[in-house]
Design a protein around this motif. Structure first.
Motif, mmCIF file in Angstrom:
data_model
loop_
_atom_site.group_PDB
_atom_site.id
_atom_site.type_symbol
_atom_site.label_atom_id
_atom_site.label_comp_id
_atom_site.label_asym_id
_atom_site.label_seq_id
_atom_site.Cartn_x
_atom_site.Cartn_y
_atom_site.Cartn_z
ATOM 1 N N GLN A 166 0.830 -1.489 -0.038
ATOM 2 C CA GLN A 166 0.074 0.161 0.027
ATOM 3 C C GLN A 166 1.256 0.911 -0.005
ATOM 4 O O GLN A 166 0.399 2.425 -0.294
ATOM 5 N N GLN A 167 2.416 1.376 0.748
ATOM 6 C CA GLN A 167 3.115 2.062 0.564
ATOM 7 C C GLN A 167 3.122 3.221 -0.559
ATOM 8 O O GLN A 167 3.356 3.922 -0.674
ATOM 9 N N GLU A 173 2.738 6.092 -3.332
ATOM 10 C CA GLU A 173 3.759 7.450 -4.296
ATOM 11 C C GLU A 173 3.378 7.096 -5.195
ATOM 12 O O GLU A 173 4.166 8.108 -5.756
ATOM 13 N N LEU A 174 2.868 6.389 -6.095
ATOM 14 C CA LEU A 174 2.412 6.178 -7.682
ATOM 15 C C LEU A 174 1.964 6.941 -8.566
ATOM 16 O O LEU A 174 0.158 7.119 -7.662
ATOM 17 N N GLU A 175 1.558 7.851 -9.016
ATOM 18 C CA GLU A 175 1.798 8.577 -9.482
ATOM 19 C C GLU A 175 -0.126 7.727 -10.273
ATOM 20 O O GLU A 175 -0.961 7.997 -9.837
ATOM 21 N N ALA A 178 8.433 -0.257 2.112
ATOM 22 C CA ALA A 178 8.315 0.677 0.785
ATOM 23 C C ALA A 178 8.783 0.376 -0.460
ATOM 24 O O ALA A 178 8.717 -0.257 -1.715
ATOM 25 N N SER A 179 10.405 -0.205 -0.082
ATOM 26 C CA SER A 179 10.740 -0.643 -1.451
ATOM 27 C C SER A 179 9.886 -1.671 -1.783
ATOM 28 O O SER A 179 10.325 -2.767 -3.198
ATOM 29 N N LEU A 203 4.325 -4.591 -6.398
ATOM 30 C CA LEU A 203 3.955 -3.706 -7.591
ATOM 31 C C LEU A 203 4.088 -4.123 -8.906
ATOM 32 O O LEU A 203 3.236 -4.195 -10.179
ATOM 33 N N ASP A 204 5.471 -4.326 -9.547
ATOM 34 C CA ASP A 204 6.123 -4.265 -10.410
ATOM 35 C C ASP A 204 5.747 -5.602 -10.747
ATOM 36 O O ASP A 204 5.187 -5.499 -12.147
ATOM 37 N N GLU A 205 5.298 -6.989 -10.595
ATOM 38 C CA GLU A 205 5.066 -7.998 -10.756
ATOM 39 C C GLU A 205 3.510 -7.943 -10.702
ATOM 40 O O GLU A 205 2.979 -8.808 -11.597
#
Lengths: 352, 229
Positions: free
Chosen positions: B17-18, B22-24, B214-215, B221-223
């Motif tokens: 979630q964190q 941070e994503l647009e 968050a890293s 999230l990329d996956e």
């Protein structure tokens, strides 16, 4: 004219003491020992000993459990893995030779030659073949479990104040190699029977007495004030390999055990006999104390025995309640758990 | 336009979630519902057409999750696909203080056999496995997310040793991994941030010894993005 019988109480007479109504609390002799709420009690023995242990625990006695179940294991699985049944995970100890051998093994005095059974890639402990349902994953796992177990047994016998031991059988399957006693015949619960390696020994009075004498003296070298309560299981043999009718075999077995237990109580200070055998098998019950299989003891009969036990051994300790003092919810949970008495010997029924 | 997948599950969702916040352009909605222990007990209701998170179990948290997700907590073929983070949060197993005195390898402690360990894991995972089966059966399961690897700083390392922690971690994850493989459901995040020694790299450590930062969430999230939802 006065005779030795003239002033005896009702309990001395069959008609007054039994035929006209048995009062269970009158059956035990006044015990030599007392058990208080601070005493640490160990339990061991044949299947019937499971009833005794549970009844003692729910009555407020301080029962030793040196191998408690891992807290994350669901409660309903505890007994499947031998947790919480006795004071350690040794399973049923049917014979005095098993008890003697357990103590000897725990203190490094005996190491059986036939110490593992392998079936289809799973490993079984010959001395507690039901302790791991389906067997151990490997011999190494079996040995690690055994090492941990025997260390716990050592701790048990160094700590307890009272040992309640229920004598169950005289028929004992042994290893021909070194006399190691198995709880059940190899090949019935696990392992494989081999008449070149295994032999039946139907123990005699002197053998049983000698075993118990060894047990008492050996344990008292470590715990000089250790007290013993001996009982004899009223549960008949599931089967006999003696060649006798199972009724005659049962009578022989129980007679020897009962006689030894009584004589030990008469001979050793701090050793009492409690007549659970008599209270269950009394003719006054007309076999009503048994389920329809005439072998399984009804729970109401177990309750009667344990009430008499409590009255006998802990009258002077008000903190030890009767079974009826248990809050209803807790009692229900205990009662339902009590339905299961795990008996390896009952596996013999499958052979007929 | 395909709706964003719904993230639901244990506290490992928080790092995702964190990163998502941070994503647009967010890649998921929803997130943390409850700590892992809550999912060891019955937590959902399934009928012939849908699977619902049980309000009696989650209470106010369920309303918060619905608000976060912008979606109902009853799932069927009409709702967005689920990304589920459940059944791999192994601190639930190796972090239990019982391992101070029990061991699966050290016979100087109270020895726990593989049979007993299997029953323990089964007990912990039964509801989660049933949930995975149900949401897959109803066609709403897109993927699952594997929890981050254990951290070498976890107190359980003192009780169990590094091998002991990693062994229990695997034992805990195995049933979920096997089920998802059977179901053909992708398990995301496997190995993300994991060092060669099997523990989570320090740069991915989160606010405590059980959670990642968050890293780690960003890598997961990329996956998720790669799945194409």
């Amino acid at each position: 004219m006065s005779t030795p019988y003239s002033d005896l109480p009702d309990r001395s007479f069959w008609r007054a003491g039994l035929a006209q109504g048995l009062v269970p609390r009158d059956v035990p002799n006044p015990p030599e020992i007392r058990i208080s709420s601070t005493d640490l009690i160990g339990t061991a023995g044949s299947c019937f000993a499971q009833h005794i242990g549970r009844a003692l625990r729910r009555s407020g006695f301080r029962l030793a459990d040196v191998e408690p179940a891992p807290p994350m294991l669901a409660h309903e699985l505890h007994s499947d893995f031998g947790y919480g049944i006795y004071s350690a995970r040794y399973g049923n100890i049917y014979t005095t030779r098993q008890l003697r051998q357990l103590i000897a093994r725990a203190f490094g005095k005996f190491r059986p030659i036939e110490d593992a059974w392998e079936t289809d890639g799973r490993w079984f402990d010959p001395f507690r073949p039901s302790i791991e349902p389906g067997g151990f994953a490997s011999r190494a796992e079996l040995e690690a479990s055994r090492e941990s177990h025997l260390r716990s047994v050592r701790r048990l016998f160094r700590r307890i104040d009272v040992l309640v031991f229920t004598l169950g059988l005289t028929e004992s399957w042994r290893s021909r190699a070194d006399g190691a006693a198995f709880p059940v015949c190899p090949g019935t619960v696990a392992g494989e029977f081999d008449e070149d390696r295994h032999v039946l020994v139907n123990m005699t009075y002197p053998e049983v007495y000698s075993d118990m004498e060894w047990v008492i003296s050996t344990l008292r070298r470590r715990r000089p004030n250790l007290r013993f309560v001996l009982t004899v299981s009223p549960v008949p043999l599931t089967a006999t390999a003696s060649g006798n009718h199972v009724l005659a075999a049962t009578t022989y077995s129980k007679s020897v055990l009962r006689a030894v237990a009584g004589d030990l109580a008469a001979s050793f200070p701090g050793v009492d006999y409690f007549p659970s055998y008599e209270l269950i098998t009394t003719p006054s019950a007309r076999s009503e104390n048994f389920e329809n299989n005439l072998r399984t003891v009804r729970s109401a009969a177990v309750d009667t025995v344990m009430d008499a036990f409590l009255e006998s051994f802990c009258l002077d300790d008000p903190s030890l309640g009767s079974r009826s003092a248990i809050p209803p919810v807790q009692k229900r949970a205990v009662d339902s758990f009590d339905e299961d008495v795990l008996c390896d010997e009952a596996a013999l029924d499958a052979f007929k | 336009m395909t709706p964003l997948p719904l993230l639901v599950g244990d506290s490992n969702c928080i790092a995702i979630q964190q990163a998502n916040a941070e994503l647009e352009f967010p890649r998921v909605t929803g997130g943390f519902l409850s700590s892992a222990g809550a999912f060891c007990e019955p937590f959902f209701i399934a009928d012939g057409t849908s699977v619902a998170l049980d309000p009696a179990v989650f209470g106010e948290r369920l309303g918060q999750w619905r608000e976060l997700a912008g979606a109902p907590s009853t799932f069927d073929r009409s709702t967005p696909k689920l990304i589920v983070s459940l059944g791999t949060a192994s601190p639930l197993l190796y972090g239990n203080p019982m391992w101070k005195s029990y061991s699966t390898t050290d016979s100087s402690k109270a020895f726990v056999t593989s049979g007993v360990l299997d029953r323990i894991v089964e007990g912990l995972q039964a509801q989660v496995l049933a949930f995975f089966r149900q949401v897959q059966h109803h066609g709403v399961l897109a993927a699952a997310v594997a929890a981050p690897a254990p951290q070498a700083r976890h107190r359980a390392v003192d009780w169990l040793g590094t091998e002991g922690v990693l062994d229990l971690d695997q034992s805990f994850r195995d049933p979920v991994r096997a089920l998802l493989e059977d179901l053909g459901v992708p398990l995301l995040g496997v190995g993300v941030g994991t060092a060669p020694d099997g523990f989570l790299q320090e740069s991915f450590w989160g606010p405590n010894w059980s959670h990642a930062n968050a890293s780690w969430g960003s890598a997961v999230l990329d996956e998720i993005a790669a799945l194409g939802y």
